[in-house]
Write an enzyme that holds these catalytic residues in place. Structure first.
Site, PDB file in Angstrom:
ATOM      1  N   ARG A 175      -0.813  -0.603  -8.864  1.00  0.00           N
ATOM      2  CA  ARG A 175      -2.353  -0.268  -8.335  1.00  0.00           C
ATOM      3  C   ARG A 175      -2.431   1.366  -8.239  1.00  0.00           C
ATOM      4  O   ARG A 175      -1.842   1.796  -7.440  1.00  0.00           O
ATOM      5  CB  ARG A 175      -2.683  -0.742  -7.096  1.00  0.00           C
ATOM      6  CG  ARG A 175      -3.874  -0.344  -6.448  1.00  0.00           C
ATOM      7  CD  ARG A 175      -4.331  -0.988  -4.981  1.00  0.00           C
ATOM      8  NE  ARG A 175      -4.351  -2.414  -5.062  1.00  0.00           N
ATOM      9  CZ  ARG A 175      -4.020  -3.195  -3.872  1.00  0.00           C
ATOM     10  NH1 ARG A 175      -3.792  -2.731  -2.913  1.00  0.00           N
ATOM     11  NH2 ARG A 175      -4.164  -4.599  -4.093  1.00  0.00           N
TER      12      ARG A 175
ATOM     13  N   ASP B 102       0.817  -1.173  -0.041  1.00  0.00           N
ATOM     14  CA  ASP B 102      -0.028   0.042  -0.144  1.00  0.00           C
ATOM     15  C   ASP B 102       0.960   1.359   0.052  1.00  0.00           C
ATOM     16  O   ASP B 102       2.172   1.300   0.366  1.00  0.00           O
ATOM     17  CB  ASP B 102      -1.016  -0.063   1.264  1.00  0.00           C
ATOM     18  CG  ASP B 102      -2.116  -0.902   1.216  1.00  0.00           C
ATOM     19  OD1 ASP B 102      -2.392  -1.463   0.155  1.00  0.00           O
ATOM     20  OD2 ASP B 102      -2.769  -0.985   2.160  1.00  0.00           O
TER      21      ASP B 102
END
Ligand code: FDA
Length: 318
Positions: free
Chosen positions: A195, A145
């Site tokens: 992402r 992340d």
């Protein structure tokens, strides 16, 4: 209205005092359940199985961030190893080499010790390495992340180091950061999994676009770079304009279904997730679970006034 509330809510997301107060409210757990899939490994796996049955893929996040305690970082690694072991027993973990893996875990390096005063970077890297090794053995992917901008250089350096051994390791880039277009160019090469999201933290104008239209425009520029590149773009957004633009960009780049995917958060636009999956797209749902839901939950409230209204109505008993 939402822009006015965003900064105070994101500041509240980092306040230990407010965390103690809000997590003690009797109503919190039932409200949080809309965005968080329970507290245990079994809860996460059960939710994953339901989504897999519906034709969606999953990425599971054990909630926690900003750890400044080595023992807590080690406990997080143990939680991930337990999760990976359980997910690895599902039939979906059996994939051909090089194929898209339906099962993935997402990790925050700050939960693995990145912010420790001594050797935080190296500690987080070695913890992430253990998670990658277990994921590789189990047939899962891992994506790292993106957190606040002070961590970006360290995070991307760790991902670069680990990709030498785990070339499938993915990472998140945040379109609101001014640097991200360059990062997309640097990371759009063969095998990379990026992402792309808009970004969820309260960042200063010196490093980030703060105007919504500017963030959206940056997202579309980054999307164009990633879809024209030779990596595997992961389009993480609930925004209808982004999803429509991505549909056009992947056709223009002549990408096959298995060469990109859409991603959304658990509990957000579930109908749209299913619609995209039923239309033959790869759709992955990011599933957070665990006790430390406060920061994640507050960022969801900051994103959307409707989420905040839902929370306030539940507090008022309505
Ligand atoms: P945005 O919030 O800008 O909304 C745009 C439009 O989408 C709205 O106007 C509405 O039309 C529609 N929409 C949004 N939410 C809706 C809802 N609940 N119901 C109906 N319509 C809705 N951030 C980060 O900083 N680091 C990270 O690592 C990640 N990781 C991550 C993974 C995944 C899989 C996702 C989907 C997102 C993240 N994020 C993140 C969060 C991300 O940065 C961002 O804050 C949120 O996704 C919100 O931005 P959107 O692009 O979804 O749309």
């Amino acid at each position: 209205m939402s822009a006015l509330l965003r900064s105070p809510l994101l500041a509240a997301a980092r306040s230990p005092r407010l965390e103690r107060a809000i997590t003690r409210l009797p109503v919190s757990r039932s409200v949080v359940a809309r965005f968080v899939a329970g507290t245990t490994t079994a809860d996460a796996v059960r939710t994953a199985e339901t989504l897999l049955r519906s034709g969606r893929f999953v990425s599971i996040d054990h909630l926690g961030e900003d750890t400044t305690d080595l023992a807590a970082a080690e406990a997080t690694v143990a939680q991930y190893l337990d999760l990976i072991d359980a997910l690895g027993r599902l039939p979906h973990a059996e994939v051909a080499p090089g194929a898209v893996r339906p099962l993935e875990v997402s990790v925050k390096l700050s939960a693995l010790g990145q912010a420790l005063p001594r050797d935080g970077h190296a500690v987080a890297r070695e913890h992430a390495r253990r998670i990658c090794a277990a994921a590789e053995a189990a047939g899962l992917w891992v994506t790292v992340d993106a957190e606040d901008h002070t961590t970006t250089d360290s995070t991307l350096a760790i991902v670069r180091d680990l990709r030498a051994d785990y070339p499938w390791l993915g990472t998140v880039l945040q379109a609101y950061l001014r640097r991200t277009e360059d990062d997309c160019r640097a990371l759009a090469g063969p095998g990379s999994r990026i992402r792309l999201c808009k970004g969820a933290y309260d960042e200063p104008a010196a490093v980030a676009f703060r105007d919504r239209a500017e963030v959206d425009a940056s997202y579309l520029r980054c999307l164009a770079i990633l879809t024209a590149g030779s990596g595997y773009p992961m389009i993480a957004s609930h925004d209808p304009a982004v999803i429509a633009a991505a549909g056009v960009a992947v056709v223009a780049a002549q990408r096959k279904t298995e060469e990109y995917e859409y991603q959304m958060l658990y509990g957000i636009r579930a109908d749209e997730q299913q619609r995209l999956a039923d239309a033959g797209n790869h759709v992955r749902v990011y599933i957070p679970y665990g006790d430390q839901w406060y920061g994640y939950f507050m960022r969801r409230l900051a994103e959307r006034p409707a989420n905040l209204g839902f929370f306030l109505r539940a507090l008022a008993g309505g």
